[in-house]
Motif scaffolding. Structure first.
Motif, short mmCIF file in Angstrom:
data_model
loop_
_atom_site.label_atom_id
_atom_site.label_comp_id
_atom_site.label_asym_id
_atom_site.label_seq_id
_atom_site.Cartn_x
_atom_site.Cartn_y
_atom_site.Cartn_z
N ILE A 136 -13.86 -12.98 -16.70
CA ILE A 136 -12.83 -12.68 -15.70
C ILE A 136 -13.19 -13.41 -14.42
O ILE A 136 -14.21 -13.14 -13.80
CB ILE A 136 -12.74 -11.16 -15.45
CG1 ILE A 136 -12.32 -10.44 -16.73
CG2 ILE A 136 -11.74 -10.87 -14.34
CD1 ILE A 136 -12.20 -8.94 -16.58
N ASP A 137 -12.34 -14.36 -14.04
CA ASP A 137 -12.61 -15.10 -12.82
C ASP A 137 -11.31 -15.32 -12.06
O ASP A 137 -10.26 -14.80 -12.43
CB ASP A 137 -13.32 -16.43 -13.12
CG ASP A 137 -12.54 -17.26 -14.13
OD1 ASP A 137 -11.34 -16.97 -14.35
OD2 ASP A 137 -13.12 -18.20 -14.70
N GLY A 138 -11.40 -16.07 -10.97
CA GLY A 138 -10.23 -16.28 -10.12
C GLY A 138 -10.30 -15.40 -8.89
O GLY A 138 -11.27 -14.67 -8.67
N GLN A 139 -9.26 -15.46 -8.09
CA GLN A 139 -9.23 -14.71 -6.83
C GLN A 139 -8.32 -13.49 -6.92
O GLN A 139 -7.27 -13.54 -7.55
CB GLN A 139 -8.72 -15.59 -5.68
CG GLN A 139 -8.78 -14.92 -4.31
CD GLN A 139 -8.15 -15.75 -3.22
OE1 GLN A 139 -6.94 -15.84 -3.10
NE2 GLN A 139 -9.00 -16.38 -2.41
N VAL A 140 -8.76 -12.40 -6.30
CA VAL A 140 -7.93 -11.21 -6.13
C VAL A 140 -7.92 -10.89 -4.64
O VAL A 140 -8.97 -10.71 -4.03
CB VAL A 140 -8.46 -10.00 -6.93
CG1 VAL A 140 -7.60 -8.77 -6.65
CG2 VAL A 140 -8.49 -10.31 -8.42
N ARG A 141 -6.71 -10.82 -4.07
CA ARG A 141 -6.59 -10.54 -2.64
C ARG A 141 -6.17 -9.08 -2.46
O ARG A 141 -5.14 -8.65 -2.95
CB ARG A 141 -5.55 -11.48 -2.01
CG ARG A 141 -5.39 -11.28 -0.50
CD ARG A 141 -4.45 -12.30 0.11
NE ARG A 141 -5.06 -13.61 0.19
CZ ARG A 141 -4.67 -14.66 -0.55
NH1 ARG A 141 -3.67 -14.55 -1.39
NH2 ARG A 141 -5.28 -15.82 -0.42
N ILE A 142 -7.01 -8.33 -1.77
CA ILE A 142 -6.76 -6.92 -1.49
C ILE A 142 -6.44 -6.77 -0.02
O ILE A 142 -7.14 -7.32 0.83
CB ILE A 142 -7.99 -6.05 -1.82
CG1 ILE A 142 -8.44 -6.26 -3.28
CG2 ILE A 142 -7.72 -4.58 -1.57
CD1 ILE A 142 -9.81 -5.68 -3.57
N THR A 143 -5.40 -6.02 0.31
CA THR A 143 -5.11 -5.75 1.72
C THR A 143 -5.21 -4.25 2.00
O THR A 143 -4.78 -3.42 1.19
CB THR A 143 -3.72 -6.27 2.12
OG1 THR A 143 -3.50 -5.99 3.51
CG2 THR A 143 -2.61 -5.62 1.32
N ALA A 144 -5.84 -3.93 3.11
CA ALA A 144 -6.01 -2.54 3.55
C ALA A 144 -6.15 -2.56 5.05
O ALA A 144 -6.33 -3.61 5.68
CB ALA A 144 -7.24 -1.92 2.90
N SER A 145 -6.08 -1.38 5.67
CA SER A 145 -6.24 -1.30 7.12
C SER A 145 -7.63 -1.78 7.51
O SER A 145 -8.57 -1.77 6.71
CB SER A 145 -6.03 0.14 7.60
OG SER A 145 -7.11 0.95 7.20
N ASP A 146 -7.76 -2.19 8.77
CA ASP A 146 -9.06 -2.69 9.21
C ASP A 146 -10.13 -1.62 9.15
O ASP A 146 -11.28 -1.88 8.78
CB ASP A 146 -8.96 -3.29 10.62
CG ASP A 146 -8.18 -2.43 11.61
OD1 ASP A 146 -8.00 -1.23 11.34
OD2 ASP A 146 -7.73 -2.96 12.64
N VAL A 147 -9.78 -0.36 9.48
CA VAL A 147 -10.77 0.72 9.43
C VAL A 147 -11.21 0.97 7.99
O VAL A 147 -12.41 1.08 7.71
CB VAL A 147 -10.19 2.00 10.06
CG1 VAL A 147 -11.12 3.19 9.80
CG2 VAL A 147 -10.01 1.82 11.56
N MET A 148 -10.26 1.06 7.06
CA MET A 148 -10.63 1.28 5.66
C MET A 148 -11.44 0.11 5.13
O MET A 148 -12.43 0.29 4.41
CB MET A 148 -9.38 1.47 4.80
CG MET A 148 -9.68 1.63 3.32
SD MET A 148 -8.23 2.01 2.32
CE MET A 148 -7.99 3.74 2.76
N SER A 149 -11.06 -1.11 5.50
CA SER A 149 -11.78 -2.29 5.04
C SER A 149 -13.22 -2.29 5.51
O SER A 149 -14.14 -2.66 4.78
CB SER A 149 -11.07 -3.56 5.53
OG SER A 149 -9.76 -3.66 5.00
N ALA A 150 -13.43 -1.86 6.76
CA ALA A 150 -14.78 -1.91 7.33
C ALA A 150 -15.67 -0.78 6.86
O ALA A 150 -16.87 -0.98 6.62
CB ALA A 150 -14.68 -1.89 8.86
#
Length: 297
Positions: free
Chosen positions: A96-110
């Motif tokens: 399993i390769d390639g890119q996966v882009r995840i978006t979340a709020s900056d607070v959740m991301s950090a």
């Protein structure tokens, strides 16, 4: 197989074993990538499910009971099997390769996503994860993100959305700030203090009014569109804000205000495009994220 006899959760067993091997809830939390209260709750839930006491709590120390000692060898056997399962699955996922882009709020991301990103890396080391820390809604339909983590349910018909958790939040401030201005005993006293805005102050104040909290835009003396920056202002004693209890638990030096007050609650949704859900790399990341949030970290 007597399925009714198996009434406990593997994550509870995992927390028990980590606590035994690491010596405390806090040390177990560090190696598991969780919080100390979460590990404590999981061990307590295991004791309830089994109807036994696993630890004697003597001061700050945890001592295994006789029952806990007897169960420990079986638990270690379970862990060995779980490790073999993980290794087998991991070897199968190497392709399993390639890119996966995840978006979340900056607070959740950090604050909340780094531990699960470690899990994804272990499961599929050839994947490239791009974490888009943004408080605006990135458009999955336009492929600005593959997976979105949001607090409102997406309504577009060609998106797949799953409710994975109900989270809680409360008012928090730095202890140093409360030492200086005093600890409010009710909403009226709370409304006399300074607040830090996460975004638009008028919009935030509008959420408080229906809840019977007399806070207006005049309370917001500082703020930032960047949630991490705003939370740092709170941590450094510049005012009060509402914050996720999980994030607050990870932040030293802050304390909950009005602890008897009913917490705010908010949902956590995962969403992806229906076409992307069939991609193996997207499905893997989506499922790992869903399991991570569903089990309460």
């Amino acid at each position: 197989m007597n399925w009714q006899a198996i009434n406990f959760d593997w994550n509870q067993v995992r927390s028990f074993l980590a606590t035994v091997e690491e010596g405390s809830f806090s040390a177990a939390a560090r190696v598991l990538g969780q919080t100390q209260p979460t590990v404590g709750r999981q061990v307590a839930a295991l004791e309830t499910a089994l109807g036994v006491v696993l630890f004697e709590r003597v001061g700050k120390s945890l001592n295994l009971t006789r029952t806990g000692t007897e169960l420990l060898s079986h638990v270690r056997e379970m862990a060995d099997v779980a490790n073999r399962i993980s290794l087998t699955a991991s070897s199968q996922s190497q392709t399993i390769d390639g890119q996966v882009r995840i978006t979340a709020s900056d607070v959740m991301s950090a604050y909340l996503l780094p531990p699960v990103l470690k899990q994804i890396r272990l499961a599929a080391p050839r994947l490239e994860i791009d974490l888009v820390a943004a408080n605006d809604i990135r458009d999955i339909q336009r492929r600005e993100a593959d997976i979105a983590i949001r607090h409102i349910r997406p309504t577009q018909p060609d998106l797949i959305a799953r409710l994975v958790a109900e989270a809680s939040a409360n008012f928090y401030a730095a202890s140093t700030y409360l030492d200086r201005v005093g600890r409010p005993k009710n909403e009226a006293e709370l409304a006399k203090l300074d607040f830090v805005a996460f975004g638009d102050a008028a919009e935030i104040a509008g959420y408080f009014q229906p809840a019977g909290i007399p806070i207006t835009v005049q309370n917001f003396r500082l703020g930032s569109q960047n949630g991490v920056v705003a939370w740092e202002m709170v941590r450094q004693g510049l005012g009060i804000s509402v914050m996720s209890d999980e994030v607050a638990e990870l932040t030293p030096g802050v304390e909950r205000i009005l602890p008897e007050r009913e917490p705010f609650t908010f949902p956590i949704w995962l969403a992806t495009h229906s076409e992307l859900r069939t991609a193996r790399r997207i499905r893997l990341v989506f499922d790992i994220l869903a399991e991570y949030f569903s089990r309460g970290r």
